[in-house]
Scaffold this motif. Structure first.
Motif, PDB file in Angstrom:
ATOM      1  N   LEU A 192     -22.075  -9.663  -4.055  1.00 19.81           N
ATOM      2  CA  LEU A 192     -22.527  -9.223  -2.729  1.00 19.81           C
ATOM      3  C   LEU A 192     -23.622  -8.163  -2.888  1.00 19.81           C
ATOM      4  O   LEU A 192     -23.670  -7.470  -3.907  1.00 19.81           O
ATOM      5  N   PRO A 193     -24.442  -7.978  -1.871  1.00 21.93           N
ATOM      6  CA  PRO A 193     -25.468  -6.926  -1.959  1.00 21.93           C
ATOM      7  C   PRO A 193     -24.925  -5.537  -1.620  1.00 21.93           C
ATOM      8  O   PRO A 193     -25.695  -4.602  -1.459  1.00 21.93           O
ATOM      9  N   TYR A 194     -23.607  -5.411  -1.473  1.00 20.37           N
ATOM     10  CA  TYR A 194     -22.997  -4.125  -1.129  1.00 20.37           C
ATOM     11  C   TYR A 194     -21.601  -4.050  -1.742  1.00 20.37           C
ATOM     12  O   TYR A 194     -21.071  -5.043  -2.244  1.00 20.37           O
ATOM     13  N   ALA A 195     -21.038  -2.858  -1.699  1.00 21.76           N
ATOM     14  CA  ALA A 195     -19.688  -2.636  -2.226  1.00 21.76           C
ATOM     15  C   ALA A 195     -18.700  -2.553  -1.069  1.00 21.76           C
ATOM     16  O   ALA A 195     -18.974  -1.899  -0.061  1.00 21.76           O
ATOM     17  N   MET A 196     -17.575  -3.221  -1.222  1.00 18.08           N
ATOM     18  CA  MET A 196     -16.497  -3.132  -0.242  1.00 18.08           C
ATOM     19  C   MET A 196     -15.419  -2.185  -0.792  1.00 18.08           C
ATOM     20  O   MET A 196     -15.192  -2.136  -2.006  1.00 18.08           O
ATOM     21  N   PRO A 197     -14.727  -1.454   0.089  1.00 18.32           N
ATOM     22  CA  PRO A 197     -13.619  -0.622  -0.402  1.00 18.32           C
ATOM     23  C   PRO A 197     -12.542  -1.506  -1.038  1.00 18.32           C
ATOM     24  O   PRO A 197     -12.391  -2.669  -0.664  1.00 18.32           O
ATOM     25  N   LEU A 198     -11.814  -0.943  -1.994  1.00 16.36           N
ATOM     26  CA  LEU A 198     -10.722  -1.694  -2.622  1.00 16.36           C
ATOM     27  C   LEU A 198      -9.646  -2.008  -1.583  1.00 16.36           C
ATOM     28  O   LEU A 198      -9.281  -1.156  -0.780  1.00 16.36           O
ATOM     29  N   GLY A 199      -9.164  -3.245  -1.617  1.00 18.44           N
ATOM     30  CA  GLY A 199      -8.159  -3.661  -0.635  1.00 18.44           C
ATOM     31  C   GLY A 199      -6.863  -4.081  -1.300  1.00 18.44           C
ATOM     32  O   GLY A 199      -6.640  -3.810  -2.485  1.00 18.44           O
ATOM     33  N   PHE A 200      -6.035  -4.761  -0.533  1.00 24.71           N
ATOM     34  CA  PHE A 200      -4.706  -5.110  -1.036  1.00 24.71           C
ATOM     35  C   PHE A 200      -4.538  -6.614  -1.256  1.00 24.71           C
ATOM     36  O   PHE A 200      -4.664  -7.078  -2.366  1.00 24.71           O
ATOM     37  N   PRO A 246     -17.992   7.815 -10.349  1.00 21.97           N
ATOM     38  CA  PRO A 246     -18.468   6.643  -9.606  1.00 21.97           C
ATOM     39  C   PRO A 246     -17.375   5.655  -9.225  1.00 21.97           C
ATOM     40  O   PRO A 246     -17.530   4.912  -8.259  1.00 21.97           O
ATOM     41  N   TRP A 247     -16.263   5.636  -9.958  1.00 19.01           N
ATOM     42  CA  TRP A 247     -15.175   4.703  -9.627  1.00 19.01           C
ATOM     43  C   TRP A 247     -14.540   5.013  -8.278  1.00 19.01           C
ATOM     44  O   TRP A 247     -13.858   4.170  -7.685  1.00 19.01           O
ATOM     45  N   LEU A 248     -14.794   6.218  -7.752  1.00 17.98           N
ATOM     46  CA  LEU A 248     -14.266   6.557  -6.420  1.00 17.98           C
ATOM     47  C   LEU A 248     -14.904   5.725  -5.310  1.00 17.98           C
ATOM     48  O   LEU A 248     -14.442   5.742  -4.168  1.00 17.98           O
ATOM     49  N   LEU A 249     -15.954   4.971  -5.670  1.00 17.51           N
ATOM     50  CA  LEU A 249     -16.589   4.083  -4.698  1.00 17.51           C
ATOM     51  C   LEU A 249     -15.557   3.169  -4.031  1.00 17.51           C
ATOM     52  O   LEU A 249     -15.707   2.794  -2.866  1.00 17.51           O
ATOM     53  N   GLY A 250     -14.516   2.819  -4.755  1.00 17.90           N
ATOM     54  CA  GLY A 250     -13.477   1.949  -4.213  1.00 17.90           C
ATOM     55  C   GLY A 250     -12.721   2.555  -3.047  1.00 17.90           C
ATOM     56  O   GLY A 250     -12.005   1.847  -2.327  1.00 17.90           O
ATOM     57  N   TYR A 251     -12.859   3.859  -2.857  1.00 20.79           N
ATOM     58  CA  TYR A 251     -12.122   4.556  -1.789  1.00 20.79           C
ATOM     59  C   TYR A 251     -13.067   5.156  -0.759  1.00 20.79           C
ATOM     60  O   TYR A 251     -12.672   5.980   0.064  1.00 20.79           O
ATOM     61  N   GLN A 252     -14.329   4.738  -0.837  1.00 21.60           N
ATOM     62  CA  GLN A 252     -15.307   5.226   0.131  1.00 21.60           C
ATOM     63  C   GLN A 252     -15.074   4.517   1.470  1.00 21.60           C
ATOM     64  O   GLN A 252     -14.818   3.319   1.513  1.00 21.60           O
TER      65      GLN A 252
END
Lengths: 140, 507
Positions: free
Chosen positions: B491-499, B42-48
């Motif tokens: 937030l009501p959603y997940a954002m991709p991991l950024g910089f 599930p941690w791959l959500l950051g790269y979706q």
């Protein structure tokens, strides 16, 4: 002044067949967005001259016209590559920014571009065999 | 012999299916393969990849927004990393996603928008990727005439002369509307600077002047930029730098610019289409890191120093005392393996420990032209994303905010898990560790109004909760960081991991 006379001389010389057997090479150059300045054309017949900005076998400077111009020359059959530029400010050089990226339109035969710098001879060269018409798209 | 599709079918939904062995590194990654991995990790959500160009929501607030905290945290990072079944193979390659977290007494409102770069526009129109990428070999990619053709605007944010910019590294800044996040245009600070590389970590000194560098791999040059507080060009120059390496960040002091050139050198392969730009770089662990020191008032006045091979993505801050001694700090790794390999592995769902940087101090004596370096703090602590109170930029600082993790703590996601406030004098550290389901991103120091530098304020940053599948904005008291967030906006959603991000206070 001497340089422009030399260019003119070379341009005129290309109007004359260079060898007994000659094929015609006709270039259509497009898209020319401005009628300012000149379109400068250089044709090379070997890799080292092409790569190292050595002596071309034909050069020409043509007054720019929108949206395209034609250039015709006679050359012996063989392998050639063409470099050309739209010298908008007519300073006889391709204006580039501090890291060498052209600021004026330019083009190569086969409409090729290089990935890291100008295209290699292998990508830009073509076989002149019989009368040949090429269209070169300027990269803006 | 069965092909991969048949093998996948045979293995069915077994947990063993997620085995990384199925993804040989030399195979083109597909979006379907990633989705399969995401189901097991599930941690791959950051790269979706994002699946829409615009997001907007009011966050659900827990706790209270502190009085005096009023403004917008802008963040940038890769957002769209897939086109159909094509998936970029490196974290750095996705099209830029600008986010705005507007923080005020009534709560937190969020917006996110894919930056409308020429690259994104052309590829959207075509329905497939067209241009080469930094870390992915793109099959059939067009040759480009200027780096701006592959500019993804996905690294960082600049706020200067009342304008907002999304920054990349090898090309121009994109101007962004600060209210709507709509893309205005590719920005030129002056006609002669059109298309020149403008790196992602410009510095604004105490006088409001803006300094930056850029590098051209092909031209083997460093471009140096100096703009006045109104954004007008003061100086622009290019310095020969052969080979140019891949410098990402730099230092600005009262009188000097300092740029480190790590020995990661571009070596063009014959088949440039089969190799990404990054893959055509080679790390030379036996060669020197070259350090360029340039006078701010005269770019022609510069010299070089050397250190052994090392890799620093990010510096915290730099300053110079009256005697001419420059001091700065950075998250130092022994090599760029995180960028070269681990940020590709992670896009494939391969677990990897990406943390390999430890904080170091640097000292350059401009009178004797000597450089030395030392460790800072506990070397069992991994650091990255250092930030400072913006009021001490290019001046002496005593504190540093950074993401951290104890080296012996293993995380499923392989990233950092804590935010710390490091005292550079005592080398002591105050830390808050986020719950295991949250991945923290860069945190920034926001000063309390009318406070003295590096005293009262808030440390604000985002986390991705991959179990709840939401992104959160966390507000921590800078003077009680270890107590954890005093307010959380979910937030009501997940954002991709950024910089990287920048906070812009409401006037």
């Amino acid at each position: 002044m001497m340089k422009s006379i030399k260019i003119l001389f070379l341009a005129l010389s290309t109007l004359t067949p260079l060898a007994a057997q000659a094929d015609s090479l006709e270039l259509k150059i497009q898209v020319i967005k401005s009628a300012k300045g000149k379109v400068r054309i250089a044709v090379y017949d070997n890799e080292s001259a092409y790569t190292e900005d050595g002596k071309p076998v034909a050069v020409a400077e043509l007054k720019a016209q929108t949206p395209s111009i034609y250039f015709k020359t006679e050359l012996p059959p063989g392998l050639y590559a063409v470099k050309l530029m739209h010298d908008i400010d007519d300073n006889k050089k391709l204006n580039v920014n501090l890291v060498g990226i052209p600021k004026e339109p330019y083009g190569f035969s086969n409409n090729t571009t290089g990935r890291f710098g100008p295209p290699k001879w292998k990508a830009a060269s073509f076989k002149l065999e019989g009368n040949t018409n090429l269209t070169i798209d300027l990269k803006h | 012999m069965m092909n991969r599709r048949e093998l996948l079918k045979l293995l069915g939904a077994s947990p063993l299916l997620s085995t990384d062995l199925l993804w040989a590194r030399n195979e083109q990654l597909t979006a379907q393969q990633f989705r399969t991995q995401l189901g097991n990790k599930p941690w791959l959500l950051g790269y979706q990849s994002t699946n829409q160009n615009y997001y907007r929501a009011n966050a659900t607030l827990s706790g209270r927004i502190p009085k005096g905290l009023n403004g917008t945290l802008y963040r940038n990072g890769p957002g769209k990393s897939e086109h159909g079944e094509f998936r970029y193979e490196h974290w750095f390659d996705g099209d830029g996603l600008m986010q705005a977290y507007n923080i005020n007494s009534s709560g937190v409102q969020h917006q996110a928008r894919i930056t409308d770069t020429a690259k994104h526009r052309h590829e959207t129109e075509a329905g497939h990727v067209i241009y080469p990428a930094f870390g992915t070999a793109v099959p059939g990619a067009e040759n480009i005439r200027s780096p701006d053709q592959m500019n993804t605007a996905n690294i960082s944010v600049l706020s200067h002369h009342d304008r907002l910019f999304a920054l990349w590294e090898a090309g121009s800044a994109h101007e962004i509307d600060p209210d709507t996040l709509e893309t205005k245009a590719l920005h030129s600070f002056s006609p002669e600077s059109e298309g020149l590389p403008f790196s992602a970590h410009p510095k604004i000194d105490a006088s409001g002047h803006l300094w930056n560098f850029g590098y051209s791999t092909v031209a083997r040059k460093l471009v140096l930029w100096h703009m006045d507080p109104k954004g007008a060009m003061v100086k622009l120059s290019a310095i020969d730098c052969d080979p140019v390496g891949m410098p990402h960040d730099f230092i600005v002091t009262h009188s000097h610019l300092v740029i480190m050139i790590p020995p990661l050198y571009f070596e063009q392969t014959n088949d440039t289409h089969s190799n990404s730009f990054l893959a055509q770089h080679r790390w030379y662990s036996d060669r020197a890191t070259r350090i360029l020191i340039v006078r701010k008032d005269n770019f022609d006045e510069h010299y070089w120093l050397e250190l052994p091979a090392e890799w620093v993505f990010h510096f915290g801050n730099g300053w110079e005392d009256e005697s001419g001694v420059i001091r700065f700090d950075g998250a130092r790794a022994s090599d760029p393996s995180a960028m070269q390999h681990k940020f590709s592995d992670i896009m494939r769902g391969i677990h990897t420990d990406t943390g390999n940087a430890h904080h170091h101090s640097y000292r350059i004596d401009t009178r004797t032209r000597r450089i030395s370096t030392d460790t800072i703090g506990d070397q069992n602590i991994i650091t990255e994303f250092p930030t400072i109170d913006p009021r001490v930029s290019c001046k002496q600082n005593n504190q540093l905010v950074c993401l951290t993790r104890k080296q012996d703590v293993q995380q499923g996601h392989g990233l950092l898990n804590s935010v710390s406030l490091l005292n550079l004098k005592s080398e002591s550290m105050t830390t808050y560790t986020y719950p295991a389901s949250q991945i923290p991103e860069e945190h920034v120091f926001i000063p309390a109004p009318l406070s003295e530098p590096e005293t009262k304020g808030w440390i604000v940053g985002t986390t991705l909760d991959f179990e709840k599948q939401v992104s959160m904005l966390n507000i921590l008291d800078a003077q009680a960081l270890d107590a954890g967030p005093i307010a959380m906006a979910t937030l009501p959603y997940a954002m991709p991991l950024g910089f990287h991000g920048k906070f812009v206070a409401t006037a």
